[in-house]
Design a protein around this motif. Structure first.
Motif, PDB file in Angstrom:
ATOM      1  N   PHE A  69       0.780  -1.004   0.018  1.00 41.63           N
ATOM      2  CA  PHE A  69      -0.111   0.111   0.090  1.00 41.63           C
ATOM      3  C   PHE A  69       0.791   1.202   0.049  1.00 41.63           C
ATOM      4  N   ALA A  70       0.512   2.468  -0.696  1.00 43.23           N
ATOM      5  CA  ALA A  70       1.091   3.617  -0.796  1.00 43.23           C
ATOM      6  C   ALA A  70      -0.184   4.539  -0.955  1.00 43.23           C
ATOM      7  N   ALA A  71      -0.029   5.450   0.217  1.00 44.26           N
ATOM      8  CA  ALA A  71      -1.011   6.614   0.231  1.00 44.26           C
ATOM      9  C   ALA A  71      -1.236   7.415  -1.004  1.00 44.26           C
ATOM     10  N   PRO A  72      -2.190   7.951  -1.503  1.00 45.18           N
ATOM     11  CA  PRO A  72      -1.984   8.823  -2.465  1.00 45.18           C
ATOM     12  C   PRO A  72      -1.396  10.162  -2.322  1.00 45.18           C
ATOM     13  N   ASN A  73      -0.768  10.847  -3.208  1.00 47.33           N
ATOM     14  CA  ASN A  73      -0.040  12.007  -2.985  1.00 47.33           C
ATOM     15  C   ASN A  73      -1.074  13.083  -3.397  1.00 47.33           C
ATOM     16  N   TRP A  74      -2.092  13.062  -2.130  1.00 43.10           N
ATOM     17  CA  TRP A  74      -3.001  14.277  -2.505  1.00 43.10           C
ATOM     18  C   TRP A  74      -2.692  15.532  -2.030  1.00 43.10           C
ATOM     19  N   PRO A  75      -2.892  16.584  -2.849  1.00 44.84           N
ATOM     20  CA  PRO A  75      -3.990  16.890  -3.864  1.00 44.84           C
ATOM     21  C   PRO A  75      -3.764  16.347  -5.248  1.00 44.84           C
ATOM     22  N   GLU A  76      -2.322  16.238  -5.611  1.00 44.73           N
ATOM     23  CA  GLU A  76      -1.752  15.946  -6.766  1.00 44.73           C
ATOM     24  C   GLU A  76      -2.665  14.662  -7.342  1.00 44.73           C
ATOM     25  N   ASP A  77      -2.642  13.602  -6.491  1.00 40.67           N
ATOM     26  CA  ASP A  77      -3.403  12.394  -7.209  1.00 40.67           C
ATOM     27  C   ASP A  77      -4.617  12.294  -7.079  1.00 40.67           C
ATOM     28  N   ASP A  78      -5.477  11.744  -8.131  1.00 39.31           N
ATOM     29  CA  ASP A  78      -6.976  11.733  -7.950  1.00 39.31           C
ATOM     30  C   ASP A  78      -7.041  10.630  -6.868  1.00 39.31           C
ATOM     31  N   LEU A  79      -8.301  10.717  -6.221  1.00 36.85           N
ATOM     32  CA  LEU A  79      -8.711   9.730  -5.347  1.00 36.85           C
ATOM     33  C   LEU A  79      -9.639   8.758  -5.770  1.00 36.85           C
ATOM     34  N   PRO A  80      -9.463   7.571  -5.999  1.00 42.96           N
ATOM     35  CA  PRO A  80     -10.505   6.719  -6.344  1.00 42.96           C
ATOM     36  C   PRO A  80     -11.560   6.436  -5.290  1.00 42.96           C
ATOM     37  N   ASP A 119      -6.097  10.301   7.365  1.00 47.26           N
ATOM     38  CA  ASP A 119      -6.170   9.336   8.432  1.00 47.26           C
ATOM     39  C   ASP A 119      -4.926   8.617   8.375  1.00 47.26           C
ATOM     40  N   PRO A 120      -4.466   7.808   9.638  1.00 54.97           N
ATOM     41  CA  PRO A 120      -3.009   7.417   9.892  1.00 54.97           C
ATOM     42  C   PRO A 120      -2.525   6.903   8.799  1.00 54.97           C
ATOM     43  N   SER A 121      -3.204   6.316   7.824  1.00 55.93           N
ATOM     44  CA  SER A 121      -2.634   5.756   6.442  1.00 55.93           C
ATOM     45  C   SER A 121      -2.058   6.717   5.455  1.00 55.93           C
ATOM     46  N   GLY A 122      -2.599   7.985   5.664  1.00 58.71           N
ATOM     47  CA  GLY A 122      -2.255   8.923   4.748  1.00 58.71           C
ATOM     48  C   GLY A 122      -3.330   9.479   3.705  1.00 58.71           C
ATOM     49  N   GLN A 123      -4.514   8.601   3.932  1.00 57.51           N
ATOM     50  CA  GLN A 123      -5.520   8.811   3.013  1.00 57.51           C
ATOM     51  C   GLN A 123      -6.420   9.887   3.296  1.00 57.51           C
ATOM     52  N   PRO A 124      -6.882  10.895   2.369  1.00 64.55           N
ATOM     53  CA  PRO A 124      -7.899  11.865   2.737  1.00 64.55           C
ATOM     54  C   PRO A 124      -9.109  11.332   2.940  1.00 64.55           C
TER      55      PRO A 124
END
Length: 131
Positions: A69-80, A119-124
C-alpha cells in the motif's frame, strides 16, 4: 418493436473496503471515529491477520493490510475513493481525530463546508457538520 425497460435494480452496499499498510490500525482509527469497536478479524492465506472489520447498521467497514500500500499524494493524485464523516460538533470531532492519529493538510478546498483530514494511513477523508 417495443422495448420494455428492465426492472430497476435494488442493490444495497454491504461492505466498504479500504487498504493500508496496517489494516488493524486503520480499522481501530475509523471505529473510534464512528463510536464503535473492531468486531471481526479475517486471516490471510498463511493464517496471519489480514483484515479487520466493524459493522454499523447494515454496512460492514473492512480494512485490509497490504505491505504494498502507498497513500495517494493528495491533492496531486486523483482519489479513487474517500469517506465523508459527519459530526454534531465538527470542531470537537476534528480535535479528537487529530489526537487519535489524523493529520490536517494545508490544502483545504472545502472552505466553510468541510475539512479535509488525512487518516493514519495518509488517505484523505472529509468531516462535515451534521445537518
Amino acid at each position: 418493436m417495443t422495448r420494455t425497460s428492465p426492472a430497476p435494480l435494488d442493490g444495497t452496499i454491504m461492505c466498504h473496503a479500504m487498504w493500508a499498510r496496517d489494516g488493524r490500525a486503520l480499522a481501530e482509527f475509523y471505529a473510534t471515529a464512528l463510536g464503535t469497536k473492531v468486531s471481526e478479524t479475517y486471516p490471510g492465506e498463511q493464517g496471519e491477520p489480514a483484515a479487520c472489520a466493524f459493522t454499523i447498521g447494515p454496512s460492514m467497514y473492512l480494512f485490509y493490510t497490504s505491505k504494498a500500500f502507498a497513500a495517494p499524494n493528495w491533492p496531486e493524485d486523483d482519489l479513487p475513493f474517500h469517506m465523508d464523516l459527519t459530526f454534531s460538533d465538527v470542531r470537537a470531532a476534528e480535535e479528537q481525530l487529530l489526537q487519535i492519529g489524523a493529520t490536517k493538510p494545508a490544502h483545504q478546498p472545502g472552505g466553510d463546508h468541510w475539512t479535509v483530514l488525512l487518516d493514519p494511513s495518509g488517505q484523505p477523508f472529509c468531516i462535515h457538520q451534521a445537518r
